[in-house]
Design an enzyme around this catalytic site. Sequence first.
Site, PDB file in Angstrom:
ATOM      1  N   ASN A  89       0.825  -1.201   0.000  1.00  0.00           N
ATOM      2  CA  ASN A  89       0.000   0.000   0.000  1.00  0.00           C
ATOM      3  C   ASN A  89       0.863   1.256   0.000  1.00  0.00           C
ATOM      4  OD1 ASN A  89      -2.218  -1.709   0.157  1.00  0.00           O
ATOM      5  ND2 ASN A  89      -2.254  -1.640   2.389  1.00  0.00           N
ATOM      6  N   HIS A 106       6.084  -0.547  -2.665  1.00  0.00           N
ATOM      7  CA  HIS A 106       5.542   0.112  -3.861  1.00  0.00           C
ATOM      8  C   HIS A 106       5.567   1.632  -3.762  1.00  0.00           C
ATOM      9  CE1 HIS A 106       3.178  -3.762  -5.118  1.00  0.00           C
ATOM     10  NE2 HIS A 106       4.451  -3.819  -5.406  1.00  0.00           N
ATOM     11  N   CYS A 114      12.717  12.663  -7.439  1.00  0.00           N
ATOM     12  CA  CYS A 114      13.313  13.347  -8.589  1.00  0.00           C
ATOM     13  C   CYS A 114      13.767  12.313  -9.600  1.00  0.00           C
ATOM     14  CB  CYS A 114      14.491  14.219  -8.154  1.00  0.00           C
ATOM     15  SG  CYS A 114      15.315  15.042  -9.548  1.00  0.00           S
ATOM     16  N   CYS A 133      13.063  19.790  -8.266  1.00  0.00           N
ATOM     17  CA  CYS A 133      13.686  19.022  -7.191  1.00  0.00           C
ATOM     18  C   CYS A 133      14.377  19.994  -6.231  1.00  0.00           C
ATOM     19  CB  CYS A 133      14.693  18.043  -7.776  1.00  0.00           C
ATOM     20  SG  CYS A 133      15.746  17.230  -6.537  1.00  0.00           S
ATOM     21  N   GLY A 172      -4.954  -9.238   3.074  1.00  0.00           N
ATOM     22  CA  GLY A 172      -5.659  -8.424   2.098  1.00  0.00           C
ATOM     23  C   GLY A 172      -4.960  -8.266   0.765  1.00  0.00           C
ATOM     24  N   ASN A 198      -7.970 -12.836   4.363  1.00  0.00           N
ATOM     25  CA  ASN A 198      -8.576 -12.282   3.160  1.00  0.00           C
ATOM     26  C   ASN A 198     -10.092 -12.478   3.218  1.00  0.00           C
ATOM     27  OD1 ASN A 198      -7.998 -10.848   0.804  1.00  0.00           O
ATOM     28  ND2 ASN A 198      -6.556 -12.403   0.062  1.00  0.00           N
ATOM     29  N   LEU A 199     -10.798 -11.774   2.362  1.00  0.00           N
ATOM     30  CA  LEU A 199     -12.235 -12.006   2.252  1.00  0.00           C
ATOM     31  C   LEU A 199     -12.528 -13.313   1.545  1.00  0.00           C
ATOM     32  CD1 LEU A 199     -13.494  -8.416   1.334  1.00  0.00           C
ATOM     33  CD2 LEU A 199     -13.553  -9.557   3.566  1.00  0.00           C
ATOM     34  N   ALA A 216     -10.420  -8.021   7.760  1.00  0.00           N
ATOM     35  CA  ALA A 216      -9.207  -7.956   8.586  1.00  0.00           C
ATOM     36  C   ALA A 216      -9.470  -7.271   9.913  1.00  0.00           C
ATOM     37  CB  ALA A 216      -8.096  -7.231   7.821  1.00  0.00           C
TER      38      ALA A 216
END
Length: 230
Positions: A89, A106, A114, A133, A172, A198-199, A216
């Site tokens: 996330n 991620h 920059c 920058c 998740g 998880n669902l 969760a």
Amino acid sequence: MQKIVILTGAGISAESGLGTFRAEDGLWAEHRVEDVATPEGFARDPQLVVNFYNARREQAASADPNAGHRALVKLEAAFEGEVVLITQNVDDLHERAGMDRVIHMHGALKSALCAACDHRWEAPLVMAPGDACPKCAAPAARPDIVWFGEMPYDMEEIFDHLAEADLFASVGTSGNVYPAAGFVAEARRNGAQTVEFNLEPSAVGSQFEDIRLGPATQTLPVWVDEILAR
């Protein structure tokens, strides 16, 4: 048990109201991935991409951590061994819940990057194409997000943690996005116990020894209490 490694994905943030990549509504549904989450998309239309992440940044800022986030904070604080949290996330809900150690594989909405010198700084709530920058002054600012086709951050450190894990938990995640989808296999190769929250079972759900289905916000607090009672 000395070390727990946890991977979190969009499912835990969804319970705080943040849209997931595969949701049928929300920000992602309005845009093609190729347009807003690839280097090529940014090169074609930087304004579109920057606007998209400005909207996500605003949405994330208005969301609150939920009981799932807080359960992981409780685990980190009370577990006698080491807890390492890896997240796919880009929001900061784990940190705002109180988590000390978070690896954002991620990238992060709150960070700017920059493209010229790789310097990072805190992103303003509203970025603009051509922002300079603060280090090299190049007009090369971009969201500090790992787009499709780019290498996730901190992979060497992540694989070191997976090699040392006694327990690997996935929360998740869809199991469709690599390299994160391969973490359960890596942890199992090194002898770790594995559990998925998880669902519904993920695309790699069959590789987990234990699967806890449900929100969760409900399953994580129960599991954390189980771990701390051992």
